[in-house]
Design a protein around this motif. Structure first.
Motif, PDB file in Angstrom:
ATOM      1  N   VAL A  13       0.841  -1.203   0.000  1.00  0.00           N
ATOM      2  CA  VAL A  13       0.000   0.000   0.000  1.00  0.00           C
ATOM      3  C   VAL A  13       0.876   1.252   0.000  1.00  0.00           C
ATOM      4  N   ALA A  14       1.912   1.257   0.838  1.00  0.00           N
ATOM      5  CA  ALA A  14       2.818   2.407   0.890  1.00  0.00           C
ATOM      6  C   ALA A  14       3.466   2.653  -0.476  1.00  0.00           C
ATOM      7  N   PHE A  15       3.897   1.572  -1.122  1.00  0.00           N
ATOM      8  CA  PHE A  15       4.522   1.696  -2.438  1.00  0.00           C
ATOM      9  C   PHE A  15       3.526   2.226  -3.470  1.00  0.00           C
ATOM     10  N   LYS A  16       2.318   1.682  -3.430  1.00  0.00           N
ATOM     11  CA  LYS A  16       1.301   2.083  -4.400  1.00  0.00           C
ATOM     12  C   LYS A  16       1.034   3.585  -4.334  1.00  0.00           C
ATOM     13  N   TYR A  17       0.871   4.105  -3.128  1.00  0.00           N
ATOM     14  CA  TYR A  17       0.541   5.521  -3.003  1.00  0.00           C
ATOM     15  C   TYR A  17       1.744   6.425  -3.210  1.00  0.00           C
ATOM     16  N   ALA A  18       2.947   5.921  -2.946  1.00  0.00           N
ATOM     17  CA  ALA A  18       4.143   6.697  -3.290  1.00  0.00           C
ATOM     18  C   ALA A  18       4.204   6.905  -4.795  1.00  0.00           C
ATOM     19  N   CYS A  19       3.932   5.843  -5.544  1.00  0.00           N
ATOM     20  CA  CYS A  19       3.952   5.936  -7.007  1.00  0.00           C
ATOM     21  C   CYS A  19       2.830   6.839  -7.521  1.00  0.00           C
ATOM     22  N   PHE A  20       1.647   6.715  -6.943  1.00  0.00           N
ATOM     23  CA  PHE A  20       0.534   7.573  -7.360  1.00  0.00           C
ATOM     24  C   PHE A  20       0.882   9.041  -7.179  1.00  0.00           C
ATOM     25  N   GLN A  21       1.527   9.362  -6.065  1.00  0.00           N
ATOM     26  CA  GLN A  21       1.784  10.762  -5.751  1.00  0.00           C
ATOM     27  C   GLN A  21       3.003  11.313  -6.473  1.00  0.00           C
ATOM     28  N   VAL A  22       4.077  10.526  -6.577  1.00  0.00           N
ATOM     29  CA  VAL A  22       5.272  11.013  -7.258  1.00  0.00           C
ATOM     30  C   VAL A  22       5.006  11.197  -8.750  1.00  0.00           C
ATOM     31  N   PHE A  23       4.363  10.211  -9.372  1.00  0.00           N
ATOM     32  CA  PHE A  23       4.133  10.258 -10.804  1.00  0.00           C
ATOM     33  C   PHE A  23       2.786  10.869 -11.175  1.00  0.00           C
ATOM     34  N   CYS A  24       2.001  11.258 -10.161  1.00  0.00           N
ATOM     35  CA  CYS A  24       0.664  11.821 -10.418  1.00  0.00           C
ATOM     36  C   CYS A  24      -0.108  10.928 -11.389  1.00  0.00           C
ATOM     37  N   ILE A  25      -0.122   9.634 -11.085  1.00  0.00           N
ATOM     38  CA  ILE A  25      -0.773   8.676 -11.972  1.00  0.00           C
ATOM     39  C   ILE A  25      -2.263   8.997 -12.068  1.00  0.00           C
ATOM     40  N   PRO A  26      -2.776   9.186 -13.267  1.00  0.00           N
ATOM     41  CA  PRO A  26      -4.200   9.504 -13.397  1.00  0.00           C
ATOM     42  C   PRO A  26      -5.078   8.304 -13.033  1.00  0.00           C
ATOM     43  N   THR A  27      -6.219   8.596 -12.434  1.00  0.00           N
ATOM     44  CA  THR A  27      -7.194   7.575 -12.088  1.00  0.00           C
ATOM     45  C   THR A  27      -8.505   7.920 -12.772  1.00  0.00           C
ATOM     46  N   GLU A  28      -9.403   6.981 -12.747  1.00  0.00           N
ATOM     47  CA  GLU A  28     -10.694   7.227 -13.393  1.00  0.00           C
ATOM     48  C   GLU A  28     -11.558   8.171 -12.585  1.00  0.00           C
ATOM     49  N   GLU A  29     -11.261   8.260 -11.288  1.00  0.00           N
ATOM     50  CA  GLU A  29     -11.947   9.228 -10.435  1.00  0.00           C
ATOM     51  C   GLU A  29     -11.064   9.483  -9.233  1.00  0.00           C
ATOM     52  N   ILE A  30     -10.994  10.743  -8.815  1.00  0.00           N
ATOM     53  CA  ILE A  30     -10.206  11.112  -7.650  1.00  0.00           C
ATOM     54  C   ILE A  30     -11.107  11.855  -6.682  1.00  0.00           C
ATOM     55  N   ALA A  31     -11.235  11.326  -5.463  1.00  0.00           N
ATOM     56  CA  ALA A  31     -12.063  11.977  -4.463  1.00  0.00           C
ATOM     57  C   ALA A  31     -11.344  13.200  -3.921  1.00  0.00           C
ATOM     58  N   ASN A  32     -12.086  14.256  -3.676  1.00  0.00           N
ATOM     59  CA  ASN A  32     -11.536  15.470  -3.094  1.00  0.00           C
ATOM     60  C   ASN A  32     -11.535  15.330  -1.576  1.00  0.00           C
ATOM     61  N   PRO A  33     -10.351  15.339  -0.921  1.00  0.00           N
ATOM     62  CA  PRO A  33     -10.309  15.173   0.534  1.00  0.00           C
ATOM     63  C   PRO A  33     -11.099  16.248   1.276  1.00  0.00           C
ATOM     64  N   ASP A  34     -11.188  17.476   0.705  1.00  0.00           N
ATOM     65  CA  ASP A  34     -11.909  18.548   1.376  1.00  0.00           C
ATOM     66  C   ASP A  34     -13.415  18.293   1.399  1.00  0.00           C
ATOM     67  N   ALA A  35     -13.873  17.356   0.573  1.00  0.00           N
ATOM     68  CA  ALA A  35     -15.300  17.064   0.524  1.00  0.00           C
ATOM     69  C   ALA A  35     -15.692  15.965   1.501  1.00  0.00           C
ATOM     70  N   GLU A  36     -14.714  15.465   2.275  1.00  0.00           N
ATOM     71  CA  GLU A  36     -14.976  14.364   3.181  1.00  0.00           C
ATOM     72  C   GLU A  36     -14.952  14.824   4.626  1.00  0.00           C
ATOM     73  N   SER A  37     -15.765  14.192   5.434  1.00  0.00           N
ATOM     74  CA  SER A  37     -15.744  14.426   6.872  1.00  0.00           C
ATOM     75  C   SER A  37     -15.175  13.197   7.539  1.00  0.00           C
ATOM     76  N   HIS A  38     -14.213  13.393   8.451  1.00  0.00           N
ATOM     77  CA  HIS A  38     -13.521  12.263   9.054  1.00  0.00           C
ATOM     78  C   HIS A  38     -14.084  11.878  10.412  1.00  0.00           C
ATOM     79  N   THR A  39     -15.044  12.621  10.896  1.00  0.00           N
ATOM     80  CA  THR A  39     -15.567  12.346  12.222  1.00  0.00           C
ATOM     81  C   THR A  39     -16.791  11.447  12.143  1.00  0.00           C
TER      82      THR A  39
END
Length: 214
Positions: free
Chosen positions: A117-143
């Protein structure tokens, strides 16, 4: 430590331009949700890495393991790995990325899953790998939110309160980064860290890692 200049800074953008979108093509047969597998990411980036002569070196910086019980009384091993990945070019230049991976397993695969999982997200973030949909963290509530597509054991763990060790970890990290404790507490609408759930703690730690040490 990052090397200033060098081929890595030309290779990364070139690799980004050759990587196609990675969609959620795998299906969890028990819960029925779709996900992106580590093999999907590796298959997507490998040709570009080879073409531009870039390789990745992993290093575990920190690891914690916990043994918990599911609602049915079965043992579940939970592993958290903080990992550093060094992306190296043929001239010796490199950049580094630090990510946190989490993995759960009833056998001996929890650490392997956390590392993947750590490797997967490192690659997603370093290479900005495009996805079919990206959730906006600001639109989520964590509580008090239970994420869709997660099994009851995962939801139970994420909603459980953190222990004293994690309280100490987040406080020391906040101090190292020079961030106000109260601002972190206010962000999650809690009055002290003993009210923080594991999901909140993990989210906060990932955000704090983006800050430079004071």
């Amino acid at each position: 430590m990052e090397t200033v200049g060098g081929k890595i800074f030309q290779a990364i953008p070139a690799i980004m331009g050759e990587i196609n979108a990675v969609g959620k093509n795998k299906k969890n047969l028990q819960q029925g949700f779709m996900y992106r597998g580590i093999d999907d990411v590796m298959n997507a980036i490998n040709p570009a890495l080879v073409h531009h002569k870039v390789f990745i070196v992993p290093e575990i910086l920190e690891q914690s393991r916990e043994e918990r019980q599911t609602n049915k009384g079965a043992n579940l091993i939970y592993s958290i790995c903080k990992m550093r990945f060094r992306f190296c070019a043929e001239d010796g230049s490199s950049i580094e990325a630090v990510t946190i991976g989490e993995g759960m397993d009833s056998g001996d695969k929890a650490t392997n899953k956390a590392m993947a999982v750590a490797f997967k997200y490192a690659c997603f973030q370093v290479f900005c790998i495009p996805t079919e949909e990206i959730a906006n963290p600001d639109a989520e509530s964590h509580t008090g939110v239970q994420a869709k597509g997660k099994n009851p054991e995962q939801r139970e763990l994420e909603n459980s309160l953190i222990d004293e060790t994690k309280v100490s970890v987040i406080r020391s990290t906040i101090m190292k980064k020079g961030v106000s404790e109260q601002s972190v507490l206010n962000n999650y609408h809690i009055s002290n860290f003993k009210e923080m759930t594991f999901s909140m703690w993990n989210n906060a730690m990932q955000i704090l890692e983006k800050y430079k040490d004071k």
